[in-house]
Design a protein around this motif. Sequence first.
Motif, PDB file in Angstrom:
ATOM      1  N   GLN A   1       0.822  -1.215   0.000  1.00 10.90           N
ATOM      2  CA  GLN A   1       0.000   0.000   0.000  1.00 10.90           C
ATOM      3  C   GLN A   1       0.850   1.257   0.000  1.00 10.90           C
ATOM      4  N   ASN A   2       1.875   1.269   0.857  1.00  9.79           N
ATOM      5  CA  ASN A   2       2.733   2.461   0.975  1.00  9.79           C
ATOM      6  C   ASN A   2       4.120   2.119   0.445  1.00  9.79           C
ATOM      7  N   TRP A   3       4.428   2.542  -0.775  1.00 10.25           N
ATOM      8  CA  TRP A   3       5.705   2.201  -1.404  1.00 10.25           C
ATOM      9  C   TRP A   3       6.900   2.779  -0.658  1.00 10.25           C
ATOM     10  N   ASP A   4       6.665   3.823   0.124  1.00  9.40           N
ATOM     11  CA  ASP A   4       7.760   4.462   0.858  1.00  9.40           C
ATOM     12  C   ASP A   4       7.963   3.862   2.250  1.00  9.40           C
ATOM     13  N   ASP A   5       7.172   2.860   2.605  1.00 10.64           N
ATOM     14  CA  ASP A   5       7.285   2.214   3.911  1.00 10.64           C
ATOM     15  C   ASP A   5       8.231   1.015   3.763  1.00 10.64           C
ATOM     16  N   ASP A   6       9.470   1.179   4.224  1.00  4.38           N
ATOM     17  CA  ASP A   6      10.471   0.127   4.068  1.00  4.38           C
ATOM     18  C   ASP A   6      10.036  -1.181   4.728  1.00  4.38           C
ATOM     19  N   ALA A   7       9.406  -1.093   5.889  1.00  2.96           N
ATOM     20  CA  ALA A   7       9.016  -2.303   6.605  1.00  2.96           C
ATOM     21  C   ALA A   7       7.970  -3.081   5.812  1.00  2.96           C
ATOM     22  N   GLU A   8       6.974  -2.377   5.270  1.00  2.00           N
ATOM     23  CA  GLU A   8       5.934  -3.057   4.498  1.00  2.00           C
ATOM     24  C   GLU A   8       6.509  -3.657   3.219  1.00  2.00           C
ATOM     25  N   LEU A   9       7.393  -2.891   2.543  1.00  4.96           N
ATOM     26  CA  LEU A   9       7.984  -3.379   1.301  1.00  4.96           C
ATOM     27  C   LEU A   9       8.882  -4.589   1.559  1.00  4.96           C
ATOM     28  N   GLU A  10       9.710  -4.522   2.601  1.00  7.32           N
ATOM     29  CA  GLU A  10      10.598  -5.648   2.890  1.00  7.32           C
ATOM     30  C   GLU A  10       9.793  -6.888   3.263  1.00  7.32           C
ATOM     31  N   ALA A  11       8.692  -6.715   3.971  1.00 12.47           N
ATOM     32  CA  ALA A  11       7.853  -7.859   4.327  1.00 12.47           C
ATOM     33  C   ALA A  11       7.294  -8.534   3.071  1.00 12.47           C
ATOM     34  N   PHE A  12       6.910  -7.729   2.090  1.00 14.30           N
ATOM     35  CA  PHE A  12       6.388  -8.305   0.846  1.00 14.30           C
ATOM     36  C   PHE A  12       7.505  -9.008   0.066  1.00 14.30           C
ATOM     37  N   LEU A  13       8.696  -8.420   0.072  1.00 13.25           N
ATOM     38  CA  LEU A  13       9.833  -9.060  -0.601  1.00 13.25           C
ATOM     39  C   LEU A  13      10.169 -10.398   0.061  1.00 13.25           C
ATOM     40  N   GLU A  14      10.039 -10.446   1.387  1.00  8.29           N
ATOM     41  CA  GLU A  14      10.271 -11.723   2.087  1.00  8.29           C
ATOM     42  C   GLU A  14       9.244 -12.769   1.661  1.00  8.29           C
ATOM     43  N   ARG A  15       8.016 -12.359   1.422  1.00 11.28           N
ATOM     44  CA  ARG A  15       6.998 -13.286   0.929  1.00 11.28           C
ATOM     45  C   ARG A  15       7.377 -13.814  -0.455  1.00 11.28           C
ATOM     46  N   ILE A  16       7.947 -12.937  -1.287  1.00 11.89           N
ATOM     47  CA  ILE A  16       8.400 -13.382  -2.616  1.00 11.89           C
ATOM     48  C   ILE A  16       9.505 -14.414  -2.474  1.00 11.89           C
ATOM     49  N   VAL A  17      10.466 -14.142  -1.587  1.00 13.18           N
ATOM     50  CA  VAL A  17      11.591 -15.072  -1.394  1.00 13.18           C
ATOM     51  C   VAL A  17      11.096 -16.418  -0.866  1.00 13.18           C
ATOM     52  N   ARG A  18      10.074 -16.395  -0.033  1.00 14.12           N
ATOM     53  CA  ARG A  18       9.527 -17.653   0.503  1.00 14.12           C
ATOM     54  C   ARG A  18       8.636 -18.376  -0.508  1.00 14.12           C
ATOM     55  N   GLY A  19       8.410 -17.756  -1.665  1.00 17.48           N
ATOM     56  CA  GLY A  19       7.560 -18.364  -2.685  1.00 17.48           C
ATOM     57  C   GLY A  19       6.086 -18.181  -2.424  1.00 17.48           C
ATOM     58  N   GLU A  20       5.729 -17.243  -1.529  1.00 19.56           N
ATOM     59  CA  GLU A  20       4.335 -17.025  -1.152  1.00 19.56           C
ATOM     60  C   GLU A  20       3.671 -15.930  -1.979  1.00 19.56           C
ATOM     61  N   ALA A  21       4.471 -15.157  -2.725  1.00 25.40           N
ATOM     62  CA  ALA A  21       3.933 -14.058  -3.524  1.00 25.40           C
ATOM     63  C   ALA A  21       4.562 -14.074  -4.909  1.00 25.40           C
ATOM     64  N   PHE A  22       3.931 -13.391  -5.816  1.00 30.07           N
ATOM     65  CA  PHE A  22       4.280 -13.292  -7.218  1.00 30.07           C
ATOM     66  C   PHE A  22       4.218 -14.658  -7.896  1.00 30.07           C
ATOM     67  N   ASP A  23       5.332 -15.181  -8.447  1.00 29.20           N
ATOM     68  CA  ASP A  23       5.227 -16.394  -9.273  1.00 29.20           C
ATOM     69  C   ASP A  23       5.624 -17.675  -8.547  1.00 29.20           C
ATOM     70  N   GLY A  24       5.952 -17.579  -7.241  1.00 31.19           N
ATOM     71  CA  GLY A  24       6.245 -18.767  -6.459  1.00 31.19           C
ATOM     72  C   GLY A  24       7.639 -19.340  -6.634  1.00 31.19           C
ATOM     73  N   THR A  25       8.497 -18.674  -7.411  1.00 29.17           N
ATOM     74  CA  THR A  25       9.846 -19.205  -7.643  1.00 29.17           C
ATOM     75  C   THR A  25      10.817 -18.867  -6.519  1.00 29.17           C
ATOM     76  N   GLY A  26      10.482 -17.873  -5.699  1.00 29.96           N
ATOM     77  CA  GLY A  26      11.406 -17.426  -4.656  1.00 29.96           C
ATOM     78  C   GLY A  26      12.450 -16.468  -5.165  1.00 29.96           C
ATOM     79  N   LEU A  27      12.313 -16.020  -6.422  1.00 29.77           N
ATOM     80  CA  LEU A  27      13.295 -15.114  -7.022  1.00 29.77           C
ATOM     81  C   LEU A  27      12.800 -13.675  -7.002  1.00 29.77           C
ATOM     82  N   ILE A  28      13.708 -12.759  -6.685  1.00 28.85           N
ATOM     83  CA  ILE A  28      13.441 -11.341  -6.872  1.00 28.85           C
ATOM     84  C   ILE A  28      14.139 -10.960  -8.178  1.00 28.85           C
TER      85      ILE A  28
END
Length: 446
Positions: free
Chosen positions: A292-319
């Motif tokens: 929601q807030n692109w300037d919120d580092d904590a929210e953005l990093e949490a979403f990136l962690e979901r990507i790494v865990r394969g829980e978000a985007f395409d499930g590959t765990g790749l950024i």
Amino acid sequence: MVRNAPLPLYETFERVNTIDPELFVSNRVKRGLRNDDGTGVVAGVTRISNVHGYLLSDGERIPDDGRLTYRGYEIGDLLGATTPADRFLFEGVCHLLLMGDLADSAGLQSFVAALDAERELPDGFTTHYVMNPPTDNIMNALERAVLILYADDTKAESREPDHEIMTAISLISRLPRIAVLAYYSYLSARGGSMIMHRFIPGQSSAETFLSMLRPDRQFTAEEAHLLDVMLALHAEHGGGNNSTFACRVLTSSDTDPYSAYAAAIGSLKGNRHGGANAKVLAMQAAIEEGVQNWDDDAELEAFLERIVRGEAFDGTGLIYGMGHAVYTKSDPRAIICKQFARQLAAGTPFEARLRLLESIERLAPEAFAAVKGERKVLSANIDLYSGFVYGMLGIPEELLTPLFACARMAGWAAHRFEEIVSSKRIMRPAYKSITEPARFVPRDER
């Protein structure tokens, strides 16, 4: 296409073609032509370019600042301090790669004139070979077009230097036109408008591309300059990348230039090679929607962690856009790309999206460390920013990899020239057979 009834092979495809991974290890196979430490198997030497990203000490890779040189010249020196008044950056890089030296003013003018003279396509080429039949993939259209141009060349089988050079110049000049025409053919087949602008003599390759792509033909000097920089950044990246190596392999067999360049385009089309910038765009769209807030580092990093865990985007765990096979601390192409992107994005709606990419670059290593429990050097590669740049220029996603091919044509040609002159030996690596002896049984006894 109507296919016949499935053959039994379809049912046994996996079983027939599966090899136990342990056999690669026990036979000391360099899978992917990679050493155990991830470095590439040395297959040759070259004077064309150097991609430097780490140091080796006692068999260990030590991260180092990335460097890219064309014929010994640092990419930052070639492009870093340029302005929109420098209209032919890509053409200057092509001259350097193909001819071996930097062109003076007269030499560059002559080289640009040679490219300009080759932009015309054979009579009926667009109607018969670009528009019909339309294709679902523009890279396929480029590959097909290159092979068809063979038939228009009365000296297609010549390996003389003058023919090799002029063939390369012709394809460097024509591919951007073919890519745009193929795109509009692709669009027209899906109910869109078919726009067929003529090229304007005297324009640079970047200007020609934008002029033919945009319905109103309008673009700013800054936009053309940014695309010019991007073409120059993508023009060459060493002999070890898959498409350049493919060009070298075919060249080593003494095939014609059109066949070698078509093979390189076919390689670049592969999902593991040329499509990373499109993946970055898709990932960025997912992040923009999920944060929601692109300037919120904590929210953005949490979403990136979901990507790494394969829980978000395409499930590959790749950024996507982070990390590289060679570069460790930095990708010099990404640094230059970001520099010019900032200039064009300043004061526009694109500025916020660029800040988001910069935050992804900054926070991705933290996200990987949090999820994987270990910290490693991880830097942005050019793909993190190139798709964004092309988006700012209004270049559709379907043209991103074709535009990459238009630029890399210069590097492929330079490597083909070097292979012709210096190697003179067909590439033939070994494969070890692991098949057990089998007793032949007559057909009526099987």
